[in-house]
Design a protein around this motif. Structure first.
Motif, short mmCIF file in Angstrom:
data_model
loop_
_atom_site.label_atom_id
_atom_site.label_comp_id
_atom_site.label_asym_id
_atom_site.label_seq_id
_atom_site.Cartn_x
_atom_site.Cartn_y
_atom_site.Cartn_z
N ARG A 1 -6.95 1.60 5.49
CA ARG A 1 -7.68 0.54 6.13
C ARG A 1 -8.34 1.05 7.39
O ARG A 1 -7.79 1.85 8.10
N ARG A 2 -9.52 0.57 7.68
CA ARG A 2 -10.24 0.93 8.89
C ARG A 2 -10.04 -0.13 9.95
O ARG A 2 -10.05 -1.32 9.66
N SER A 3 -9.91 0.33 11.18
CA SER A 3 -9.79 -0.59 12.30
C SER A 3 -11.16 -0.86 12.87
O SER A 3 -12.00 0.03 12.95
N HIS A 4 -11.40 -2.08 13.27
CA HIS A 4 -12.64 -2.43 13.93
C HIS A 4 -12.46 -2.47 15.44
O HIS A 4 -13.37 -2.88 16.16
N ALA A 5 -11.29 -2.04 15.91
CA ALA A 5 -11.02 -2.04 17.35
C ALA A 5 -11.81 -0.94 18.04
O ALA A 5 -12.09 0.10 17.46
N ASP A 6 -12.18 -1.18 19.29
CA ASP A 6 -12.84 -0.16 20.09
C ASP A 6 -11.88 0.97 20.42
O ASP A 6 -12.26 2.13 20.48
N ARG B 1 -13.57 4.51 19.09
CA ARG B 1 -14.85 4.53 18.38
C ARG B 1 -15.74 5.58 19.03
O ARG B 1 -15.64 5.85 20.22
N HIS C 1 -7.09 6.44 19.11
CA HIS C 1 -8.30 6.32 18.30
C HIS C 1 -9.34 5.59 19.13
O HIS C 1 -9.07 4.51 19.64
#
Length: 133
Positions: A1-6, A28, A26
């Motif tokens: 799953r990919r995180s959309h968090a900055d 972006r 992690h």
């Protein structure tokens, strides 16, 4: 799953049962240009990841063991581990409450990875004893 968090930052020795000193950071890509390590590494300036590799730590063995800790969670399954942990917490909380003659601070069905158990009367607390959890 990919995180959309900055940004995502967590230690791994608590939440992944990994060795002390391991963590995950992690960011972006758009934030990597302005985030820098607090301690300059020998890899500083090469790329984002290299700047965080060697920040004065002398023992890298914990990093080598982190893959095994993550593989363990892939095998064990987070849901099964979470359920097992909840049963352990409930058993321990009920055991303490029974031994102390007290009660749980919240209904058992609301317990997660931690429990709230009323403390037994402690003479040194005086009148505050009923409020002690």
């Amino acid at each position: 799953r990919r995180s959309h968090a900055d940004a995502v930052l967590t230690n791994c020795h608590k939440w992944f049962c990994g060795p002390k000193g391991t963590a995950v950071l992690h960011l972006r890509r758009e934030h990597q240009e302005w985030v820098e390590p607090l301690v300059i590494s020998h890899g500083y300036g090469a790329d984002f990841v290299s700047g965080f590799y060697w920040t004065g730590l002398s023992d890298f063995t914990s990093w080598l063991a982190l893959d095994a800790a993550i593989a363990f969670w892939d095998i064990a399954g987070l849901d099964a581990a979470r359920l097992y942990g909840q049963y352990l917490v409930l058993d321990a909380a009920e055991m303490l409450a029974e031994a102390w003659g007290t009660q749980l601070g919240i209904p058992a069905e609301l317990l997660g990875p931690m429990a709230l158990v009323e403390l037994p009367p402690l003479p040194m607390l005086g009148d505050a004893a009923p409020l002690a959890y």
